[in-house]
Design a protein around this motif. Structure first.
Motif, PDB file in Angstrom:
ATOM      1  N   ASN A 195      21.432  35.864  25.308  1.00 51.61           N
ATOM      2  CA  ASN A 195      22.192  36.902  25.993  1.00 51.61           C
ATOM      3  C   ASN A 195      22.700  36.425  27.350  1.00 51.61           C
ATOM      4  O   ASN A 195      23.820  36.758  27.755  1.00 51.61           O
ATOM      5  CB  ASN A 195      21.343  38.162  26.154  1.00 51.61           C
ATOM      6  CG  ASN A 195      21.123  38.876  24.834  1.00 51.61           C
ATOM      7  OD1 ASN A 195      21.914  38.737  23.914  1.00 51.61           O
ATOM      8  ND2 ASN A 195      20.046  39.631  24.728  1.00 51.61           N
ATOM      9  N   LEU A 196      21.889  35.645  28.060  1.00 46.35           N
ATOM     10  CA  LEU A 196      22.359  35.070  29.318  1.00 46.35           C
ATOM     11  C   LEU A 196      23.579  34.191  29.091  1.00 46.35           C
ATOM     12  O   LEU A 196      24.521  34.189  29.885  1.00 46.35           O
ATOM     13  CB  LEU A 196      21.251  34.234  29.970  1.00 46.35           C
ATOM     14  CG  LEU A 196      20.187  34.952  30.802  1.00 46.35           C
ATOM     15  CD1 LEU A 196      19.230  33.914  31.376  1.00 46.35           C
ATOM     16  CD2 LEU A 196      20.803  35.769  31.923  1.00 46.35           C
ATOM     17  N   THR A 244      25.942  34.480  27.127  1.00 44.40           N
ATOM     18  CA  THR A 244      27.198  35.212  26.944  1.00 44.40           C
ATOM     19  C   THR A 244      27.821  35.613  28.273  1.00 44.40           C
ATOM     20  O   THR A 244      28.988  36.008  28.308  1.00 44.40           O
ATOM     21  CB  THR A 244      26.973  36.477  26.091  1.00 44.40           C
ATOM     22  OG1 THR A 244      26.154  37.416  26.816  1.00 44.40           O
ATOM     23  CG2 THR A 244      26.295  36.138  24.767  1.00 44.40           C
ATOM     24  N   ARG A 245      27.065  35.511  29.369  1.00 45.48           N
ATOM     25  CA  ARG A 245      27.553  35.935  30.686  1.00 45.48           C
ATOM     26  C   ARG A 245      27.601  34.815  31.707  1.00 45.48           C
ATOM     27  O   ARG A 245      28.336  34.910  32.685  1.00 45.48           O
ATOM     28  CB  ARG A 245      26.657  37.051  31.236  1.00 45.48           C
ATOM     29  CG  ARG A 245      26.617  38.298  30.361  1.00 45.48           C
ATOM     30  CD  ARG A 245      27.981  38.948  30.270  1.00 45.48           C
ATOM     31  NE  ARG A 245      27.965  40.122  29.422  1.00 45.48           N
ATOM     32  CZ  ARG A 245      29.041  40.817  29.076  1.00 45.48           C
ATOM     33  NH1 ARG A 245      30.228  40.438  29.510  1.00 45.48           N
ATOM     34  NH2 ARG A 245      28.942  41.865  28.297  1.00 45.48           N
ATOM     35  N   PHE A 246      26.835  33.764  31.508  1.00 49.82           N
ATOM     36  CA  PHE A 246      26.759  32.687  32.479  1.00 49.82           C
ATOM     37  C   PHE A 246      27.112  31.364  31.811  1.00 49.82           C
ATOM     38  O   PHE A 246      26.933  31.210  30.601  1.00 49.82           O
ATOM     39  CB  PHE A 246      25.345  32.587  33.064  1.00 49.82           C
ATOM     40  CG  PHE A 246      24.913  33.803  33.836  1.00 49.82           C
ATOM     41  CD1 PHE A 246      25.321  33.992  35.152  1.00 49.82           C
ATOM     42  CD2 PHE A 246      24.107  34.759  33.244  1.00 49.82           C
ATOM     43  CE1 PHE A 246      24.922  35.108  35.859  1.00 49.82           C
ATOM     44  CE2 PHE A 246      23.702  35.882  33.937  1.00 49.82           C
ATOM     45  CZ  PHE A 246      24.127  36.058  35.256  1.00 49.82           C
ATOM     46  N   ALA A 269      22.349  29.353  32.361  1.00 52.62           N
ATOM     47  CA  ALA A 269      21.715  30.347  31.493  1.00 52.62           C
ATOM     48  C   ALA A 269      20.213  30.147  31.399  1.00 52.62           C
ATOM     49  O   ALA A 269      19.646  29.909  30.354  1.00 52.62           O
ATOM     50  CB  ALA A 269      22.332  30.300  30.102  1.00 52.62           C
ATOM     51  N   ALA A 283      19.729  32.413  36.817  1.00 50.68           N
ATOM     52  CA  ALA A 283      20.301  33.756  36.785  1.00 50.68           C
ATOM     53  C   ALA A 283      19.862  34.547  38.006  1.00 50.68           C
ATOM     54  O   ALA A 283      20.647  35.292  38.601  1.00 50.68           O
ATOM     55  CB  ALA A 283      19.864  34.484  35.512  1.00 50.68           C
ATOM     56  N   THR A 332      22.263  36.040  40.891  1.00 51.02           N
ATOM     57  CA  THR A 332      22.204  37.459  41.253  1.00 51.02           C
ATOM     58  C   THR A 332      22.068  37.623  42.761  1.00 51.02           C
ATOM     59  O   THR A 332      22.703  38.491  43.364  1.00 51.02           O
ATOM     60  CB  THR A 332      21.016  38.139  40.541  1.00 51.02           C
ATOM     61  OG1 THR A 332      21.219  38.047  39.136  1.00 51.02           O
ATOM     62  CG2 THR A 332      20.907  39.603  40.933  1.00 51.02           C
ATOM     63  N   ARG A 339      25.459  36.964  44.355  1.00 50.40           N
ATOM     64  CA  ARG A 339      26.397  38.066  44.140  1.00 50.40           C
ATOM     65  C   ARG A 339      26.005  39.286  44.964  1.00 50.40           C
ATOM     66  O   ARG A 339      26.869  40.020  45.438  1.00 50.40           O
ATOM     67  CB  ARG A 339      26.436  38.424  42.657  1.00 50.40           C
ATOM     68  CG  ARG A 339      27.187  37.407  41.818  1.00 50.40           C
ATOM     69  CD  ARG A 339      27.293  37.868  40.384  1.00 50.40           C
ATOM     70  NE  ARG A 339      28.161  36.981  39.618  1.00 50.40           N
ATOM     71  CZ  ARG A 339      28.457  37.166  38.344  1.00 50.40           C
ATOM     72  NH1 ARG A 339      27.948  38.190  37.687  1.00 50.40           N
ATOM     73  NH2 ARG A 339      29.253  36.323  37.716  1.00 50.40           N
TER      74      ARG A 339
END
Length: 224
Positions: A164-165, A167-169, A174, A179, A183, A186
């Motif tokens: 799942n990570l 798919t975003r990073f 990942a 992560a 975060t 950001r």
């Protein structure tokens, strides 16, 4: 009054699929030699998801005990794509295997499915060949993720988290630690949703990630 325990339909076959994966190496090169497949299960599975005949769509297939056994027996895995029309139509062996299945109830499985201190979802499979030989009976009583298989479930949960990570990073980022670092960066640039920032705005998400592996076991089952 007796209240029956109700699980999503796919839970009834989760242990059967795992047993089929275990048997795959023994049968994958002998599929055309199979005479019968004996599936021993609990009453709820027979009543709810034992299906014969045509399966019209993916929803029909993922509510069919026989389908969820035939696919991993033949291919060694069972994933979402295996329920799709094109996959089913391209592999007639699936329905050939379904037609060879004998579904029978084991009273102990039925009883322990309903017992509050067990809540098992047991299934067993044994394959018999035309030459008189057969595999051993493979029984799986509790699915991955059940409180009685906590240790077996955690590595799969971690793999799911990594997928799942990804798919975003980017691939190099990942991982849980990267992560968390991202975060933090950001959170310094823009405000995160309140549900992410309760407590410390820079570490709440990281604490949640690290808590996955140490969370107490629940009383039910979870999918991975």
């Amino acid at each position: 009054m007796l209240f029956k325990i109700s699980f999503p339909a796919e839970f009834h076959a989760q242990t059967a699929a795992e047993a089929a994966v275990t048997l795959h190496p023994q049968v994958r090169d002998r599929l055309d030699e199979i005479e019968r497949i004996v599936v021993t299960t609990h009453e709820s599975a027979i009543r709810i998801i034992s299906k014969v005949g045509a399966l019209a769509n993916p929803a029909d297939r993922d509510h069919c005990l026989q389908y969820m056994i035939a696919v991993p027996l033949a291919f060694g895995d069972l994933i979402a794509e295996h329920y799709e029309d094109d996959f089913h139509q391209a592999h007639p062996v699936i329905d050939e295997l379904r037609e060879k299945m004998i579904i029978q109830e084991e009273p102990r499985y039925t009883r322990e499915y309903l017992e509050a201190d067990k809540r098992s979802i047991a299934n067993a499979i044994q394959v018999f060949f035309k030459d008189g030989s057969h595999t051993e009976q493979v029984a799986v009583e509790y699915p991955i993720g059940h409180r009685r298989r906590r240790e077996a479930g955690i590595p799969l949960l971690e793999k799911k988290f990594q997928r799942n990570l990804a798919t975003r990073f980017p691939a190099r980022a990942a991982t849980p630690s990267s992560a968390c670092a991202r975060t933090r960066r950001r959170s310094n640039r823009r405000r995160l949703p309140p549900s992410w920032t309760s407590g410390s705005s820079k570490t709440a998400v990281c604490r949640g990630v690290k808590a996955l592996a140490s969370a107490p076991a629940s009383s039910g089952s979870m999918t991975t």
